[in-house]
Design an enzyme around this catalytic site. Structure first.
Site, PDB file in Angstrom:
ATOM      1  CB  SER A   1      38.257  46.899  44.931  1.00 59.63           C
ATOM      2  OG  SER A   1      38.148  47.521  43.506  1.00 59.63           O
TER       3      SER A   1
ATOM      4  CE1 TYR B   1      44.181  48.547  43.964  1.00 59.02           C
ATOM      5  CE2 TYR B   1      42.503  48.265  42.817  1.00 59.02           C
ATOM      6  CZ  TYR B   1      43.089  49.008  44.312  1.00 59.02           C
ATOM      7  OH  TYR B   1      41.913  48.873  45.233  1.00 59.02           O
TER       8      TYR B   1
END
Ligand SMILES: Cc1cc2nc3c(=O)[nH]c(=O)nc-3n(C[C@H](O)[C@H](O)[C@H](O)COP(=O)(O)OP(=O)(O)OC[C@H]3O[C@@H](n4cnc5c(N)ncnc54)[C@H](O)[C@@H]3O)c2cc1C
Lengths: 244, 441
Positions: free
Chosen positions: A136, A149
């Site tokens: 990501s 995250y």
């Protein structure tokens, strides 16, 4: 099956869209994840649409101990592995709940290391194939809003980059995919800027191209490469005061 | 979000939720008091609109295909174009198809759609072997001619009001080639046009384009077209190369810029005379024969922001001729010609809310302009008096009484609905407008 691709976390929206692309290109498929019943239905659908072979198989990213047996029990050795599982988690909860940050870290990082370690060894022996990991843009820089995250994704990006380095010359390619915003179930409750947000189909097309065109690192949408370039170049002194 | 169907009218604020599995569908139904299923929104009007929408196109898996027997089962959100891309290579075709392939299987069953072969093959419901229905109370019922037959009949054409169709098994039509052999015949007045439908009753596909601007002697002038699937020996040698003569696109090609009445008049004449000169058979592809408009993405937007209305009615055979004549006269005196007029002959219908009944059906497209609603009200009166009815999938405006007089079995439908949906969970703007939730009489 011939030259199957194993999709880990095959129930995710990006993975589902990618399965169609791969199916249309005549790759046989293993769809791995926890919801076996739905994955079997997905597999049947892909078989009928594209005249390929597809199977649903049970896989739990958090059950590290099972990963080696899982991989070795696949009837045909995968030619490619797409790692598509991940959780966004609840960042504010992660500040106080160990259970929450563990889930985020173990799903997005530890589980990836666990299964990709097995996959990399088997592919290396076979001397061909690919690993595509969906990381990501959140792993490119730590932000207040999602650093747990983000740190797990950063770990995954570095792991993939190291793996690429190790496997270079072995015939096995490693692709790092860095999606920006994608309109999926994972982000369904977030408000996302439409111009910067990809559909799962767009993201899947980009990933498919990266697989077939031998790329190392891709951003999807492509504009995120430039956005992240700018964001990464902001000095920490300034960045820490910003809320982006 | 703002949602509207194909004709962009009405446009309403709605919460839209989609699902990927039966469990998710059941959760959504359980969590909302009032909702309506929506497929690809290719209906013209408000039948799939409401404050809460259950969107089906994400639920689109193929479940089973028997390439030997021609039986297909898939989830209700699968679109007909996806189905075609899978079945044509196996030598099968849809037994019934509407004029666009961008509709879902569920939406097509819920409207019990008809094609150009209704006079021979009936509506889609006739070819559904069985379907799985998620009732508003959360049960899954298998419905077919033998199992829950009354529910089965009513769900076909039931406009999403009895439950969410989850999946269906349909029987397919064998296909020898991907080409259609078709012929166009000019008709100089209404009688002639209608007579062609009778003299070509054995043709698989029949349809006519009508020039609504002709008066007097030429009232109802048009082009009649009939077609057959090419047998394998008749098909062009190379299946890949499009046929040499372009597939003609009756009845749909229209110059959208020439929107003035004079422009339409000029176009109609040109079109009629050009097509009339062609004699003999032409070969065209499945796409250009069945789905000429699908090549133009979003042609519906060309009608402008306000959208348009499609008015489609069917009249019993005995009153079709006089009825069509009256309707054409009304249109003529109105001065705003429809952009499109398509005539078909229907055979017997099936379900209590299915549109088809034996007789002629005419579909007319009108842009939304001052006066159009009163014109349509006037047409309603003609249709009603002559025992006709309006197609629910094309309706955005009719009044309650039109439905109750046009569909004598509506009462039976509402009784069934009370049983399956006692809390009236499934409700659309249309069902409320038409009183399909409670019997108003
Ligand atoms: C260019 C064009 C040509 C057309 N030609 C024809 C034609 O020749 N013949 C014909 O009959 N029709 C024709 N139509 C109309 C079209 O076939 C129907 O409106 C069809 O129902 C649209 O399907 P959809 O998936 O878009 O459904 P929607 O328009 O979204 O919904 C239609 C109805 O089906 C219900 N529904 C949808 N999915 C489900 C489900 N899973 N379970 C229960 N109910 C459901 C909805 O509640 C609603 O009442 C045409 C439309 C266009 C745009």
């Amino acid at each position: 099956m011939s030259k199957p691709v194993l999709i880990l976390g095959a129930g995710s929206d990006i993975a589902r869209a990618l399965a169609h692309q791969l199916g249309a290109a005549k790759y046989d498929l293993y769809l791995a994840g926890r919801n076996l019943e739905e994955l079997q239905k997905d597999a049947r659908d892909l078989e009928i649409r594209y005249a390929i072979k597809a199977r649903g198989v049970y896989f739990d990213a958090l059950d590290f101990a099972s990963h080696e047996d899982f991989y070795d029990s696949l009837e045909t050795r995968p030619y490619g592995v797409v790692l598509a599982f991940g959780v966004l988690g609840d960042e504010s909860l992660a500040r106080s709940s160990r259970e929450q940050w563990e889930k985020i870290i173990h799903t997005n990082y530890t589980g990836c290391v666990s299964i990709l370690t097995v996959a990399a060894n088997r592919l290396e022996q076979a001397k061909e194939g690919f690993v595509a990991g969906i990381s990501s843009v959140a792993g490119d820089r730590g932000r207040a809003a999602n650093y747990v995250y983000g740190s797990a994704k950063a770990g995954l990006s570095i792991f993939l980059s190291g793996l690429r380095n190790r496997l270079h010359g072995s015939g096995v390619r490693v692709i790092t995919v860095k999606p920006g915003f994608v309109r999926t179930r994972m982000t369904r409750d977030l408000e996302l800027p439409p111009r910067l947000t990809a559909t799962p189909e767009q993201a899947a097309r980009d990933i498919f191209q990266a697989i077939t065109k031998k790329r190392d690192i891709i951003y999807t949408l492509w504009i995120w490469r430039w956005i992240m370039l700018v964001i990464k170049s902001i000095p920490e002194k300034i960045f820490k005061r910003m809320s982006i | 979000m703002l949602v509207s169907n194909w004709n962009n009218c009405p446009r309403v604020e709605a919460a839209m939720r989609s699902f990927r599995s039966q469990e998710e569908a059941r959760d959504i139904l359980g969590q909302t008091d009032r909702c309506i299923p929506r497929g690809l929104g290719r209906s013209y009007g408000d039948c799939s609109l409401g404050e809460n929408i259950i969107s089906t196109p994400g639920f689109r898996r193929f479940i089973h295909l028997d390439p030997a027997k021609g039986i297909l089962e898939c989830e209700a959100g699968t679109s007909l174009d996806q189905i075609l891309s899978v079945i044509i290579p196996h030598g099968w075709f849809l037994p019934v198809t509407p004029g666009t392939s961008r509709v879902t299987l569920g939406g097509a069953i819920a409207s019990d759609v008809h094609g150009k072969n209704h006079h021979l093959h009936g509506a889609l419901g006739r070819h559904v072997l069985d379907l799985r229905l998620l009732t508003p109370q959360g049960h899954v019922l298998v419905c077919s001619k033998n199992e829950n037959p009354a529910i089965f009949q009513a769900v076909c054409g039931g406009m999403g009001l009895l439950g969410l169709i989850l999946s269906a098994r349909i029987s397919l039509m064998p296909l020898e080639s991907v080409f259609i052999r078709q012929k166009t015949i000019p008709a100089y007045d209404l009688d002639e046009l209608m007579s062609f439908f009778d003299s070509h009753h054995q043709s698989t596909y029949t349809v006519a384009w009508m020039d609504c601007l002709q008066r007097g002697r030429h009232l109802g002038r048009g082009l009649f077209m009939h077609g057959e699937h090419c047998r394998s020996h008749e098909a062009p040698q190379s299946q890949l190369i499009p046929p040499g003569c372009k597939g003609i696109s009756i009845p749909f090609t229209l110059p959208f810029r020439a929107l003035t009445p004079a422009g339409i008049k000029a176009f109609n004449s040109l079109y009629f005379h050009r097509k009339s000169r062609r004699t003999g058979y032409e070969i065209s592809s499945i796409e250009s024969f069945f789905y000429p408009l699908d090549a133009l993405a979003n042609w519906n937007l060309l009608y402008g922001k306000k959208g348009f209305l499609q008015y489609q009615f069917v009249l019993p055979r005995s009153t079709s001729r006089s009825g069509l004549q009256k309707i054409l006269q009304h249109i003529n005196s109105f001065g705003q010609p429809p952009y499109l007029a398509v005539l078909k002959l229907l055979g017997k219908g099936q379900g209590p809310l299915s549109f088809a009944q034996p007789g002629y059906t005419l579909a007319l497209d009108f842009p939304i302009r001052p006066g159009v609603f009163s014109l349509l009200n006037a047409l309603d009166r003609v249709v009603q008096k002559l025992g006709g009815r309006i197609y629910l999938a094309k309706d955005a405006r009719m009044k309650k009484h039109m439905l109750w007089e046009g569909y004598p079995r509506a009462k039976e439908f509402v009784e069934l609905k009370k049983r399956l949906d006692p809390e009236n969970k499934l409700s659309s703007l249309q069902s409320r407008r038409l009183g399909l939730c409670q019997n108003p009489y």
